[in-house]
Design a protein around this motif. Structure first.
Motif, PDB file in Angstrom:
ATOM      1  N   UNK A 187      28.833 119.667  59.649  1.00 36.92           N
ATOM      2  CA  UNK A 187      29.564 118.426  59.413  1.00 36.92           C
ATOM      3  C   UNK A 187      30.833 118.683  58.614  1.00 36.92           C
ATOM      4  N   UNK A 188      31.674 117.667  58.514  1.00 37.03           N
ATOM      5  CA  UNK A 188      32.911 117.765  57.740  1.00 37.03           C
ATOM      6  C   UNK A 188      34.052 117.171  58.541  1.00 37.03           C
ATOM      7  N   UNK A 189      35.245 117.151  57.948  1.00 33.59           N
ATOM      8  CA  UNK A 189      36.385 116.559  58.660  1.00 33.59           C
ATOM      9  C   UNK A 189      36.738 117.327  59.942  1.00 33.59           C
ATOM     10  N   UNK A 199      33.276 115.996  62.860  1.00 34.18           N
ATOM     11  CA  UNK A 199      32.429 114.916  62.330  1.00 34.18           C
ATOM     12  C   UNK A 199      31.093 114.838  63.081  1.00 34.18           C
ATOM     13  N   UNK A 200      30.033 114.595  62.335  1.00 32.81           N
ATOM     14  CA  UNK A 200      28.684 114.570  62.918  1.00 32.81           C
ATOM     15  C   UNK A 200      28.535 113.485  63.987  1.00 32.81           C
ATOM     16  N   UNK A 213      21.582 131.623  60.489  1.00 34.70           N
ATOM     17  CA  UNK A 213      21.492 131.152  59.103  1.00 34.70           C
ATOM     18  C   UNK A 213      22.247 132.089  58.156  1.00 34.70           C
ATOM     19  N   UNK A 241      25.714 131.002  58.416  1.00 34.64           N
ATOM     20  CA  UNK A 241      25.882 129.730  57.695  1.00 34.64           C
ATOM     21  C   UNK A 241      25.976 129.971  56.186  1.00 34.64           C
ATOM     22  N   UNK A 242      25.108 130.847  55.701  1.00 32.86           N
ATOM     23  CA  UNK A 242      25.090 131.143  54.275  1.00 32.86           C
ATOM     24  C   UNK A 242      26.427 131.727  53.834  1.00 32.86           C
ATOM     25  N   UNK A 279      26.408 124.293  50.943  1.00 29.61           N
ATOM     26  CA  UNK A 279      25.976 123.865  52.273  1.00 29.61           C
ATOM     27  C   UNK A 279      26.743 122.625  52.716  1.00 29.61           C
ATOM     28  N   UNK A 280      27.093 122.552  54.007  1.00 33.00           N
ATOM     29  CA  UNK A 280      27.657 121.283  54.495  1.00 33.00           C
ATOM     30  C   UNK A 280      26.598 120.184  54.431  1.00 33.00           C
ATOM     31  N   UNK A 281      27.044 118.929  54.435  1.00 26.52           N
ATOM     32  CA  UNK A 281      26.070 117.828  54.359  1.00 26.52           C
ATOM     33  C   UNK A 281      25.053 117.914  55.486  1.00 26.52           C
ATOM     34  N   UNK A 282      25.544 118.153  56.700  1.00 26.42           N
ATOM     35  CA  UNK A 282      24.617 118.229  57.831  1.00 26.42           C
ATOM     36  C   UNK A 282      24.858 119.494  58.636  1.00 26.42           C
ATOM     37  N   UNK A 283      23.793 120.141  59.024  1.00 27.23           N
ATOM     38  CA  UNK A 283      23.854 121.256  59.957  1.00 27.23           C
ATOM     39  C   UNK A 283      23.008 120.848  61.154  1.00 27.23           C
ATOM     40  N   UNK A 284      23.650 120.744  62.320  1.00 29.23           N
ATOM     41  CA  UNK A 284      22.913 120.346  63.516  1.00 29.23           C
ATOM     42  C   UNK A 284      22.671 121.545  64.411  1.00 29.23           C
ATOM     43  N   UNK A 285      21.394 121.833  64.632  1.00 27.88           N
ATOM     44  CA  UNK A 285      21.027 122.835  65.635  1.00 27.88           C
ATOM     45  C   UNK A 285      20.718 122.049  66.907  1.00 27.88           C
TER      46      UNK A 285
END
Lengths: 226, 478
Positions: A143-145, A148-149, A175, A178-179, A187-193
Motif C-alpha cells: 500500500x501507499x501513494x 493505493x490498495x 518476505x 519486503x523486509x 512495514x507498509x500499512x497493507x501487504x496484499x498477496x
C-alpha cells in the motif's frame, strides 16, 4: 488487575513451569531477530528464467491471464489492447508509482489515465507489484501513494505490472524482499498477496470468479529474468 | 449465541430428517476431500511442513506471554492499539466503545468465527448499530437469521434455491422478474448490493488468521476480497483475534500458510493473504484512520498446561469436519454452538464447559480421519477421549450408560470370565442370525437397530479362532 495483566499472569503460570524467564526471553528475542527458515519447497528453488516460467504457469493455473512484454515502454499499449479485447472503456486508474508514471501513456491517444485511489467506479486499475512469487503464482503488492490498495480490490479488472527480475522463487524470498524494502520506513500499512482473481464457492461449493474483488487479474511481466 | 449442544441427539435426529440439509451435505462429501488430497499430493514437502507447523505453534504456546508482549509493542510502534479482553462480554464492550467513539451507525464485517463466539452481531444490533456481513456465505446466513454451520463455508447447509428465496424476500428494491437461477446470478446480486455498504460503513471488523509478533501485523486469508474492502474502506479497522493466533515471524507464517489453504479448500494459496500493520500512514491515499486489535482470551489461557493445550494449535482450516463421517451425516448446526465437527467437539467443552456439551466428544466414531488430515497434527480423538473420561468422572452421562459400562468393565477386567461368557454368547447369537446373517432387532438395543442392522457374529470368538489358527501354523511346520 488489568485484563492484560490477568491474561498474561494465567499464561505465565503455565509457561514458567519449565525454565526461567531469562532463558525464555532470550529464546524469543533470538527467534524474532534471526527469523529462521523452515522447510522450503524444492519447487521454488530455481534459476531466474525457470522461476519466471513457473510463476506464469502457476498464475494461469489460478485463472489469471499473463502477458510478457519487452520493456516498460510496451505496457501502455498492452493495457490498451487488453481493454479493447475485453470490450472495456479505454480508461484506467493508477497510483503515483514512478515506474508506471514513466511509461509512455500519452502514446495511447484514446486512453484515459486517472490517478489516485479508486472511488469504486473504475472498471480497470493498474498497479505495480513489489514482486511475484513463483511457487504459487502469487503477486505481492504494498500500500501507499504509489499503489493505493483500493485499486487492488475495487475495479472489475486488475492489471498488475511486475518486473521479471522481481519474480522470487518462494514466499520466504518475497518476505525477505519486503523486509529489505521496509527497513527504513517500516512495514507498509497493507501487504496484499494476490493469487488469481477474486472468487467464492459459498453457493453450493461451486467456484465462481469475481466475488467482491476483481473478476479478472491480468499480469504483465516486464523484461527478462536476471 | 444460544447453546443447543445439550440437545445434540435431538438436533442430530432433526438433521437426519431434513431433506434440504441432506442434499446440501452432499457438497461437503464430494468436494473437499478430493481437493485436499490432490493439493497435499502436489507438494512433496507437505508432511514435513505439517511437522514444522506443529513445532512452530508448540514453541509459540510455550512462550505465549512473551510473544503477545512483543506483538503488542510492534502494533503500538506501527500506530495501532491492542485491547485485551478476558471474556466475551469484555470484548463486546471494547468493540462497542470504539464504534461509539467513531459515531458508527453501520459496521461491515469480514468473516470472523470469534465474533460468532462472543455474539457480536446480536449485541451491536441491540446497541443500535447495524452489522453487515460481507462474506457471501455469512451474508446469506445473516439474511436467514442463522449461524454458520461450517467454519470456512458458513452457508454450506443451504441450497441455491433457498438463497434465491432469501434474496427475493430481502432485496425488494430489485425487479421481481430478474433471473436468479444460477449461482453466478446470486453472487452478482450480492456483489452489487454489498458494494455500497462498504462505503457507508464507519467501522470495518475482520478476524485474523495470524498475528505476527515480529511486525505487529494481523493477517487475513480469504478468497472473495470482502475482508479487504471491509478493512480498507471503513474509517476504523477493528481486528478480532484470540490470543493463540500469534506466531513469531514472517518465516513462520510462510510455513503454516503452505498447509492452511491446501488443507482447507485444496488451493495452494488462497486468493488474498493480506498483512495489515497499523492505520493509514501520513501520505497514504486510502486505508483506515484507526487500527485496533481486540485480543480475546475467553477460556483459552486456562487450556494451557492441560491435556487440551494442543487444541490451541488449531488454525481453523475445517479439514477435520470435511473428513468427519458424523459431520457429513448431521451437518454443523446439530453441534449446537459456534464450532462444529471434531475441532468443535474438543474446543466447545473447553470454552463453555463439558456439562453443557458432553454429547459432542461422544459424537465420534473415533475413525481417526480428523487427526490424519489435521495440518497441525492435533490428536483430536485422544482429546475427545479425555473429555469422555472427565464426563464419566463427573457423573454427567446417563445412569444406563454408566451401569452398562460398569457391567462391561466387570467382565473386561476378568479375562477368563469374559472369554467364558463370550464363548457361550457368540454361538447363540450366531445361531439366531438367520440366513441374512444380520439382526434387524435386538432386545435392549432397539434404538441402535432402528437405523442399522447388526452383523451376526461368526460361530466362534476371536480368541478361539486365533488359537485354532496358531495351532494350524504349528502343525504346518516341519
Amino acid at each position: 488487575m488489568s485484563a492484560r495483566d490477568a491474561i498474561l499472569k494465567r499464561i505465565r503460570a503455565q509457561a514458567t513451569a519449565g525454565s526461567g524467564r531469562g532463558d525464555r526471553a532470550k529464546a524469543v528475542a533470538d527467534r524474532l531477530a534471526k527469523h529462521p527458515h523452515g522447510v522450503i519447497p524444492q519447487r521454488g528453488q530455481l534459476e531466474p528464467a525457470e522461476r519466471v516460467k513457473l510463476f506464469i504457469a502457476k498464475a494461469e493455473g489460478v485463472q489469471a491471464t499473463v502477458q510478457s512484454v519487452k520493456s516498460g515502454d510496451d505496457v501502455p499499449k498492452a493495457v490498451a489492447t487488453y481493454l479493447r479485447s475485453r470490450n472495456l472503456p479505454a480508461s484506467i486508474r493508477i497510483g503515483g508509482d514512478k515506474r508506471l508514471k514513466a511509461m509512455p501513456w500519452d502514446k495511447q491517444k484514446a486512453l484515459e489515465v486517472k490517478t489516485g485511489p479508486s472511488d469504486g467506479d473504475d472498471l480497470a486499475g493498474v498497479s505495480h507489484g513489489l514482486c511475484g512469487i513463483a511457487e504459487t503464482g502469487t503477486l505481492m503488492l504494498t500500500s501507499g501513494p504509489d499503489n493505493p490498495t483500493t485499486i487492488n480490490f475495487l475495479p472489475e479488472h486488475h492489471i498488475v505490472v511486475v518486473d521479471a527480475a522481481d519474480v522470487e522463487g518462494t514466499l520466504e524470498d518475497a518476505f525477505a524482499r519486503l523486509r529489505k524494502a521496509s527497513r527504513r520506513k517500516g512495514m507498509p500499512r497493507a501487504v496484499n498477496l494476490v493469487t488469481g482473481p477474486s472468487r467464492s464457492g459459498d453457493v453450493e461449493q461451486k467456484i465462481i470468479l469475481g466475488a467482491h474483488g476483481p473478476k479478472a487479474l491480468h499480469i504483465l511481466v516486464v523484461g527478462k529474468a536476471k | 449465541m444460544q447453546i443447543t449442544s445439550p440437545t445434540f441427539k435431538k438436533n442430530a435426529r432433526a438433521a437426519l430428517d431434513d431433506r434440504q440439509l441432506q442434499r446440501a451435505l452432499g457438497n461437503v462429501r464430494s468436494g473437499f476431500i478430493e481437493k485436499r488430497a490432490q493439493a497435499a499430493a502436489g507438494l512433496p514437502e507437505f508432511e514435513e511442513l505439517r511437522d514444522r507447523a506443529r513445532d512452530i505453534k508448540n514453541h509459540t504456546l510455550a512462550h505465549l506471554d512473551l510473544y503477545l508482549e512483543a506483538y503488542e509493542n510492534a502494533v503500538a510502534e506501527a500506530g495501532g492499539k491492542v485491547h485485551w479482553a478476558q471474556t466475551a462480554a469484555d470484548a463486546r464492550g471494547i468493540v462497542l466503545d470504539i464504534c461509539r467513539r467513531a459515531g458508527a451507525r453501520t459496521v461491515t464485517k469480514g468473516k470472523s468465527m470469534i465474533t460468532e463466539e462472543i455474539g457480536l452481531n446480536e449485541f451491536l444490533e441491540y446497541s443500535g448499530i447495524e452489522p453487515v456481513e460481507t462474506d457471501l456465505g455469512e451474508y446469506i446466513i445473516q439474511l436467514r437469521g442463522e449461524h454458520p454451520s461450517h467454519i470456512i463455508a458458513p452457508a454450506v447447509h443451504v441450497n441455491k434455491d433457498q438463497v434465491e428465496e432469501d434474496f427475493r424476500r430481502v432485496h425488494t428494491h430489485l425487479p421481481p422478474s430478474r433471473d436468479l437461477s444460477e449461482p453466478e446470478d446470486l453472487l452478482g446480486e450480492a456483489r452489487r448490493v454489498l458494494r455500497s455498504r462498504y462505503f457507508e460503513a464507519d467501522v470495518g471488523i475482520t478476524g485474523a488468521n495470524f498475528l505476527v509478533a515480529e511486525t505487529g501485523s494481523s493477517i487475513i486469508v480469504t478468497n472473495e476480497g470482502n475482508g479487504d474492502l471491509t478493512q480498507t474502506l471503513g474509517k476504523v479497522h477493528i481486528v478480532m483475534a484470540s490470543i493463540e493466533k500469534v506466531v513469531p515471524t514472517l518465516e513462520d507464517v510462510s510455513q503454516i500458510l503452505r498447509v492452511l489453504a491446501r488443507s482447507a479448500t485444496g488451493q495452494e494459496m488462497s486468493v488474498y493473504t493480506t498483512l495489515s500493520t497499523g492505520p493509514r500512514r501520513e501520505k497514504d491515499p486510502d486505508g483506515p484512520d484507526e487500527y485496533h486489535v481486540v485480543l480475546l482470551d475467553n477460556g483459552r489461557s486456562s487450556m494451557l498446561g492441560t491435556e487440551f493445550q494442543e487444541m490451541l494449535r488449531c488454525i481453523r482450516c475445517g479439514a477435520c469436519m470435511n473428513h468427519c463421517p458424523v459431520y457429513h451425516t448431521v451437518g454443523g448446526h446439530a453441534y449446537g454452538w459456534v464450532y462444529p465437527g471434531p475441532m468443535g467437539a474438543v474446543l466447545t467443552p473447553s470454552l463453555v464447559g463439558v456439562d453443557k456439551s458432553g454429547h459432542l466428544p461422544n459424537a465420534s466414531t473415533f475413525c481417526g480421519r480428523c487427526e490424519a488430515v489435521c495440518p497441525m497434527r492435533i490428536p483430536l480423538p485422544k482429546m475427545m477421549r479425555h473429555w469422555r473420561e472427565r464426563e464419566f468422572e463427573r457423573g454427567l452421562n446417563p445412569a444406563t450408560q454408566r451401569y452398562g459400562l460398569k457391567g462391561w468393565a466387570f467382565f473386561a477386567k476378568r479375562p477368563r470370565l469374559y472369554r467364558f461368557a463370550t464363548s457361550m454368547a457368540i454361538p447363540i447369537l450366531s445361531a439366531f442370525g438367520g440366513a441374512k446373517r444380520r439382526f434387524s432387532w435386538l432386545p435392549l438395543a432397539g434404538g441402535w437397530t432402528k437405523h442399522r442392522e447388526l452383523p451376526a457374529p461368526e460361530s466362534r470368538t476371536f480368541m478361539q479362532q486365533w488359537a485354532q489358527r496358531e495351532a494350524l501354523k504349528q502343525e504346518a511346520r516341519p
